[in-house]
Motif scaffolding. Sequence first.
Motif, PDB file in Angstrom:
ATOM      1  N   VAL A 169       0.866  -1.387  -0.063  1.00  0.00           N
ATOM      2  CA  VAL A 169      -0.010  -0.084  -0.129  1.00  0.00           C
ATOM      3  C   VAL A 169       0.901   1.165   0.051  1.00  0.00           C
ATOM      4  CG1 VAL A 169      -1.734   1.263   1.179  1.00  0.00           C
ATOM      5  CG2 VAL A 169      -1.886  -1.312   1.360  1.00  0.00           C
ATOM      6  N   THR A 170       0.695   2.081  -0.893  1.00  0.00           N
ATOM      7  CA  THR A 170       1.527   3.269  -0.924  1.00  0.00           C
ATOM      8  C   THR A 170       0.700   4.325  -1.083  1.00  0.00           C
ATOM      9  OG1 THR A 170       1.664   3.007  -3.557  1.00  0.00           O
ATOM     10  CG2 THR A 170       3.368   2.318  -2.144  1.00  0.00           C
ATOM     11  N   ASN A 171       0.819   5.605  -0.135  1.00  0.00           N
ATOM     12  CA  ASN A 171       0.032   6.702  -0.406  1.00  0.00           C
ATOM     13  C   ASN A 171       0.764   7.626  -1.654  1.00  0.00           C
ATOM     14  OD1 ASN A 171      -1.685   6.715   1.855  1.00  0.00           O
ATOM     15  ND2 ASN A 171       0.355   6.589   3.272  1.00  0.00           N
ATOM     16  N   THR A 172       0.019   8.036  -2.534  1.00  0.00           N
ATOM     17  CA  THR A 172       0.567   8.440  -3.899  1.00  0.00           C
ATOM     18  C   THR A 172       0.598   9.996  -3.631  1.00  0.00           C
ATOM     19  OG1 THR A 172      -1.692   8.424  -4.803  1.00  0.00           O
ATOM     20  CG2 THR A 172      -0.528   6.519  -5.298  1.00  0.00           C
ATOM     21  N   SER A 173       0.010  10.434  -2.694  1.00  0.00           N
ATOM     22  CA  SER A 173       0.260  12.095  -2.447  1.00  0.00           C
ATOM     23  C   SER A 173       0.058  12.400  -0.940  1.00  0.00           C
ATOM     24  CB  SER A 173      -1.050  12.714  -3.247  1.00  0.00           C
ATOM     25  OG  SER A 173      -1.021  14.098  -3.087  1.00  0.00           O
ATOM     26  N   ASN A 174       0.310  13.351  -0.541  1.00  0.00           N
ATOM     27  CA  ASN A 174       0.312  13.934   0.603  1.00  0.00           C
ATOM     28  C   ASN A 174      -0.839  15.073   0.762  1.00  0.00           C
ATOM     29  OD1 ASN A 174       2.708  12.607   1.793  1.00  0.00           O
ATOM     30  ND2 ASN A 174       3.996  13.486   0.554  1.00  0.00           N
ATOM     31  N   LYS A 175      -1.515  15.283  -0.009  1.00  0.00           N
ATOM     32  CA  LYS A 175      -2.513  16.189  -0.142  1.00  0.00           C
ATOM     33  C   LYS A 175      -3.786  15.543   0.753  1.00  0.00           C
ATOM     34  CE  LYS A 175      -1.263  17.734  -4.645  1.00  0.00           C
ATOM     35  NZ  LYS A 175      -1.667  17.714  -6.209  1.00  0.00           N
ATOM     36  N   PRO A 176      -4.549  16.561   1.336  1.00  0.00           N
ATOM     37  CA  PRO A 176      -5.513  16.069   2.017  1.00  0.00           C
ATOM     38  C   PRO A 176      -6.690  15.295   1.156  1.00  0.00           C
ATOM     39  CG  PRO A 176      -5.199  18.284   2.651  1.00  0.00           C
ATOM     40  CD  PRO A 176      -3.978  17.935   1.474  1.00  0.00           C
ATOM     41  N   GLY A 177      -7.083  14.264   1.384  1.00  0.00           N
ATOM     42  CA  GLY A 177      -8.113  13.442   0.927  1.00  0.00           C
ATOM     43  C   GLY A 177      -7.698  12.744  -0.067  1.00  0.00           C
ATOM     44  N   ALA A 178      -6.198  12.501  -0.319  1.00  0.00           N
ATOM     45  CA  ALA A 178      -5.702  11.660  -1.318  1.00  0.00           C
ATOM     46  C   ALA A 178      -5.680  10.165  -1.051  1.00  0.00           C
ATOM     47  CB  ALA A 178      -4.140  12.156  -1.594  1.00  0.00           C
ATOM     48  N   GLY A 179      -5.848   9.371  -1.851  1.00  0.00           N
ATOM     49  CA  GLY A 179      -6.034   8.096  -1.654  1.00  0.00           C
ATOM     50  C   GLY A 179      -4.626   7.245  -1.648  1.00  0.00           C
ATOM     51  N   ALA A 180      -4.814   5.847  -1.626  1.00  0.00           N
ATOM     52  CA  ALA A 180      -3.706   4.959  -1.628  1.00  0.00           C
ATOM     53  C   ALA A 180      -3.889   3.845  -2.934  1.00  0.00           C
ATOM     54  CB  ALA A 180      -3.556   4.294  -0.340  1.00  0.00           C
ATOM     55  N   THR A 181      -2.612   3.492  -3.557  1.00  0.00           N
ATOM     56  CA  THR A 181      -2.528   2.540  -4.412  1.00  0.00           C
ATOM     57  C   THR A 181      -2.594   0.996  -3.551  1.00  0.00           C
ATOM     58  OG1 THR A 181      -1.802   4.119  -6.030  1.00  0.00           O
ATOM     59  CG2 THR A 181      -1.635   1.457  -6.251  1.00  0.00           C
ATOM     60  N   VAL A 182      -3.048   0.003  -4.032  1.00  0.00           N
ATOM     61  CA  VAL A 182      -2.987  -1.300  -3.265  1.00  0.00           C
ATOM     62  C   VAL A 182      -2.660  -2.267  -4.471  1.00  0.00           C
ATOM     63  CG1 VAL A 182      -4.201  -2.904  -1.930  1.00  0.00           C
ATOM     64  CG2 VAL A 182      -4.802  -0.488  -1.623  1.00  0.00           C
ATOM     65  N   ARG A 183      -1.620  -2.983  -3.867  1.00  0.00           N
ATOM     66  CA  ARG A 183      -1.153  -4.215  -4.960  1.00  0.00           C
ATOM     67  C   ARG A 183      -1.077  -5.454  -4.013  1.00  0.00           C
ATOM     68  NH1 ARG A 183      -2.676  -1.333  -7.921  1.00  0.00           N
ATOM     69  NH2 ARG A 183      -1.834  -0.500  -9.915  1.00  0.00           N
ATOM     70  N   ILE A 184      -1.903  -6.524  -4.539  1.00  0.00           N
ATOM     71  CA  ILE A 184      -1.529  -7.942  -3.658  1.00  0.00           C
ATOM     72  C   ILE A 184      -0.815  -8.685  -4.324  1.00  0.00           C
ATOM     73  CG2 ILE A 184      -3.027  -9.703  -2.795  1.00  0.00           C
ATOM     74  CD1 ILE A 184      -5.516  -7.712  -2.356  1.00  0.00           C
ATOM     75  N   ARG A 185       0.278  -8.977  -3.843  1.00  0.00           N
ATOM     76  CA  ARG A 185       1.255  -9.904  -4.730  1.00  0.00           C
ATOM     77  C   ARG A 185       1.615  -9.397  -5.911  1.00  0.00           C
ATOM     78  NH1 ARG A 185      -0.976 -16.052  -2.948  1.00  0.00           N
ATOM     79  NH2 ARG A 185      -0.353 -15.843  -0.470  1.00  0.00           N
ATOM     80  N   ASP A1008       5.286  17.045  -5.288  1.00  0.00           N
ATOM     81  CA  ASP A1008       4.069  17.108  -4.858  1.00  0.00           C
ATOM     82  C   ASP A1008       4.208  17.703  -3.514  1.00  0.00           C
ATOM     83  OD1 ASP A1008       1.342  16.293  -4.246  1.00  0.00           O
ATOM     84  OD2 ASP A1008       1.752  14.002  -4.298  1.00  0.00           O
ATOM     85  N   THR A1009       3.026  17.731  -2.891  1.00  0.00           N
ATOM     86  CA  THR A1009       3.043  18.467  -1.375  1.00  0.00           C
ATOM     87  C   THR A1009       3.795  17.444  -0.631  1.00  0.00           C
ATOM     88  OG1 THR A1009       0.699  18.994  -1.733  1.00  0.00           O
ATOM     89  CG2 THR A1009       1.435  19.014   0.572  1.00  0.00           C
ATOM     90  N   PRO A1010       4.802  18.220   0.085  1.00  0.00           N
ATOM     91  CA  PRO A1010       5.727  17.458   0.991  1.00  0.00           C
ATOM     92  C   PRO A1010       5.116  16.484   2.173  1.00  0.00           C
ATOM     93  CG  PRO A1010       5.936  19.678   1.549  1.00  0.00           C
ATOM     94  CD  PRO A1010       5.009  19.791   0.295  1.00  0.00           C
ATOM     95  N   PRO A1011       5.700  15.592   2.696  1.00  0.00           N
ATOM     96  CA  PRO A1011       5.253  14.749   3.629  1.00  0.00           C
ATOM     97  C   PRO A1011       5.084  15.609   4.942  1.00  0.00           C
ATOM     98  CG  PRO A1011       7.425  14.104   3.284  1.00  0.00           C
ATOM     99  CD  PRO A1011       6.979  15.126   2.190  1.00  0.00           C
ATOM    100  N   VAL A1012       4.244  15.170   5.882  1.00  0.00           N
ATOM    101  CA  VAL A1012       4.089  16.011   7.041  1.00  0.00           C
ATOM    102  C   VAL A1012       4.109  15.180   8.429  1.00  0.00           C
ATOM    103  CG1 VAL A1012       2.206  17.379   5.900  1.00  0.00           C
ATOM    104  CG2 VAL A1012       1.663  15.429   7.243  1.00  0.00           C
TER     105      VAL A1012
END
Length: 1023
Positions: A169-185, A1008-1012
């Motif tokens: 699971v990777t957070n693709t952005s640090n912007k509010p409300g941003a989602g994540a990408t999920v890869r299984i195997r 992108d927006t930097p991490p917090v």
Amino acid sequence: MRQVKSVVFLGCWLMLATYPSEARSPDMMGNRHVPSRQQEVRGRVVDDAQQPLSGATVSVKGSETKASTDEWGNFAITLSADTATLVVSYIGFVTQEYPVWADRSGEIVVTMEAEAANELDEIVVVGYGTQRKRDITGAVSSVDAQAIAEVPVTQASQALQGRAAGVLVTNTSNKPGAGATVRIRGNRSFSAGNDPLYVIDGIPITGGLQDIPPQDIASMEVLKDASATAIYGSRGANGVVIITTNRGATGATVVSYDAWFGMSNVYKQIEMMDGPRFAEFKRESRRATGDYDDSDPNADRNTPGLFSPVELESIALGRSTDYQDLMLQTGHSMNHSLSVRGGSEKTRFNISLNYMNDQGIIPIQDFNRYALRLNLDHDIGERIRIGASILGNYSITNGQNLNPYDDTLLENPLGVPFDEDGELVFLPTPDGLRSNPLSELVPGALLNRNKRMRLFSSLYGEVQLAEGLTYRLNFGPDLIQNRVGNFQGRYTNARLGGSTAAQGNEDLVFNYTLENLVRYNRVFNDRHSLEVTGLFGIQHRQFEATNISVRGIPVEEMQYYNFGAAEEILGTGSSFEQWDILSYMGRVNYGYDDRYLVTLTARIDGSSRFGRNHRYGFFPSVAVGWNISNESFMEGAEFFDLLKLRATYGETGNTGIAPYGTQGLLARTTYAFDETGAFGFRPNQLQNDNLKWETTRQLNVGLDFSIFNGRLSGSAEYYRQDTRDLLMQRQLPFTSGFGSVLENIGATRNVGVEFSLSSVNIQAEDERGFNWTTDLNFATNKESILELYGGAQDDVGNRWFIGEPIQVYYDFEKIGIWQANEAEAAASYGRVPGEIKIKDQNGDGVINDLDRVILGNNRPSLTGGFTNRFAYRGFDLSVFLFFNVGNMIYSTFHEANNTLFGRYNNLNVDYWTPDNPTNAYPRPNQNQERPVYSTSMAYFDGSFLKIRNINLGYNFPSSWAARIKAQSLRLYVSAQQPLIVSSYVNRHQGVDPEGIDFNSDSEQLPVDTPPVRTWLLGLNVKF
């Protein structure tokens, strides 16, 4: 559809026909029986610590008479006979039977005994049913409500990060409300999608998880192998995530309130050049071209085009502007969740309200979500049950597609952002392409707003037709509306003083799933357990959208709300898509003597997206399990609670192509009839009726174990996935009139190992003693291409190579910087000292395409998560970290901010000069917008370790909680992402090594927006 309606009608008729007669009519005369004698009995229900149990159920055995205990454990119940037996039940405790008689005096006290915790008997949700954890034959990982609650997240998919082996699971952005990408195997497909299927309360969805508040989730199960996922057929190839939301429970009504408030700060500002450093950087860019004379004391003024008057003034005053400081703010976030849960023996309910607000560290970026959920279950008599799970959601996301932070990095630090009156200066320097990034923050100047509404329901009716035989009807309508509005005011970098512009996009999605399920479940002779499940269902999705783009909004306050007033309409458009899936499924689970387990599954899916010749796909699977610990020869090994070996093999499919992808389509074009222009249509897409399903065959071997009464438990998995008939565009010669055609060409393989371990390191003797538990998981996955276009030939143009992952970095290899003493050798390659030195891979004395090599890929070789939990005297502490190891990053952030051009601000890097002969970065050059072979500077080690969350809480004693009439009270503080260990961040001034978007074609790491870092204060209270 006629067949579907018939099945639904039959199901409803059966439910009514089997409605128990005693529920319809009290007796033949319509009268109710009145007991001859009634006597009230009072009592109290407590646990073994003599604490009252609120909401315990007290019933009279053999009758319908029931009562519930109040918040102090008290109850009163009426007996209708001289003697009776009270049955007292409470979740987590052993059911007690207590004999009473009518003429007894005094209060009775029932002491409940807690059930022995046995993780192996936990119920795990699998496809279209549940199983005991010890009976599962497939590869399934579970994430419970505790793990979800430990890390406050915006979206439910983020709660899986680091919790399940083999799930990246990777957070693709640090912007509010941003989602994540999920890869299984890993990844399997080139173009048909690699996202897993999400199932919420039994209904497969297509709209994502961004609308589901994590606080509503009771558990998340990840189905990973073919046996577990084949039951979902064409949608299970990329794994399945099953989400179960909180439902009601029998007992007194419980009101829960959970809230947290957080403050966020940028984790680390990017180290850009300050004013003096930037001035010297510009000078060096002119020295490289011979345009700066160091012997001239007035070279700064005399060098044409070097410094503007405002820059010279800043140099003289020692003035420097840090635009990051001016733009970034302290972000804040809050979440409020209120739920009401309870019910009787017949009706159980759970109602929840949720509000979330996340204001980012950049003022124009924020996220607001409002959600209402109602879960209801009702028993009609003894044989019929109906229920509903309804979610209503409304969210507003601002600035998701805006990134003014990038402008602060490139802005000239010698410019002046404010005038003497404190007003913004739109052009801080005479550079007409660089406007003041702070002008983007003026309210109303720049907008990107997404308003989203969703109404999702899961409705069911279930009837017991006979002992062990049930019929269930599931219906899941899902309605989603999105409206995206964009506006760029005159004084923004996008318009640079020109006309305003606005764009609008609206779409409406309607999905529904209708399923008919028949299940038979019996145990024969106490040894043979049999469960048979059959399904017939359909899924329908309809999508329609419109868009418009205009220029010249007369009044900026109109923003994107009045397109008709614009001076110019640049374009309009609309689209429509519709697809359906028709499914048949059968599954048999058989167990013998709790030792041998077999699961057989078969599913047939028909998709409207495929050609007429291969519209249906068949997806079988088989799984076997052996509970070794239950064998007689293991009787002496009492330390084994569980030792189970299992193996699965099966097929799943992927239908992830666009609707109408197999049909011959037309596109509009222009024609000229003499001197008159006209519109017409031309063939645009070739028809392919032979397109087949993309199919994945998977072998999985697993071992589950638990020893020392659950003190140490875990699982190990080995899997191999072979995906064939990949859905790809085959390139065609231009003489055919078409560029490509969608065909089944190619095969990939994923091989991996997963390991999960849970331990009770120190077990408390009582609830206030010291307790320490650990959860560890890690996984490896090797992804490779086996075949392309029917053979084993590489496709260099698309960077697809046999034996390598789907996405690799194929480029020139930087080995340093040409030094002054290498001038002759550099000249032989057409380079000069100070430029990037590329490795001549074949030694032919020429740098060309033959010298490009595979530098790496962005697939981690090792991923995992590590959680430690401690508890002592009411205090609890959890520390959660996760890691990725072995992947490479291609950083477009460095591509954009390390141009060494001498015009825009630059990362503060160690660049080459005659007096600084470094091998890190080349010499600045005003005649090169980017250094030659600049992409070779953008590859970095992507390994990282993040402390994702530290949570410290205190559970107040029940006597303290009782002072506010509460059952429980907990306060906690939490630190999110307090530490990132990464060479990309700490040594190379990167933003966030996690932010790769695996849904993009290039899978680069963008600007992108930097991490917090976020610091939270939270409250959990139950009444």
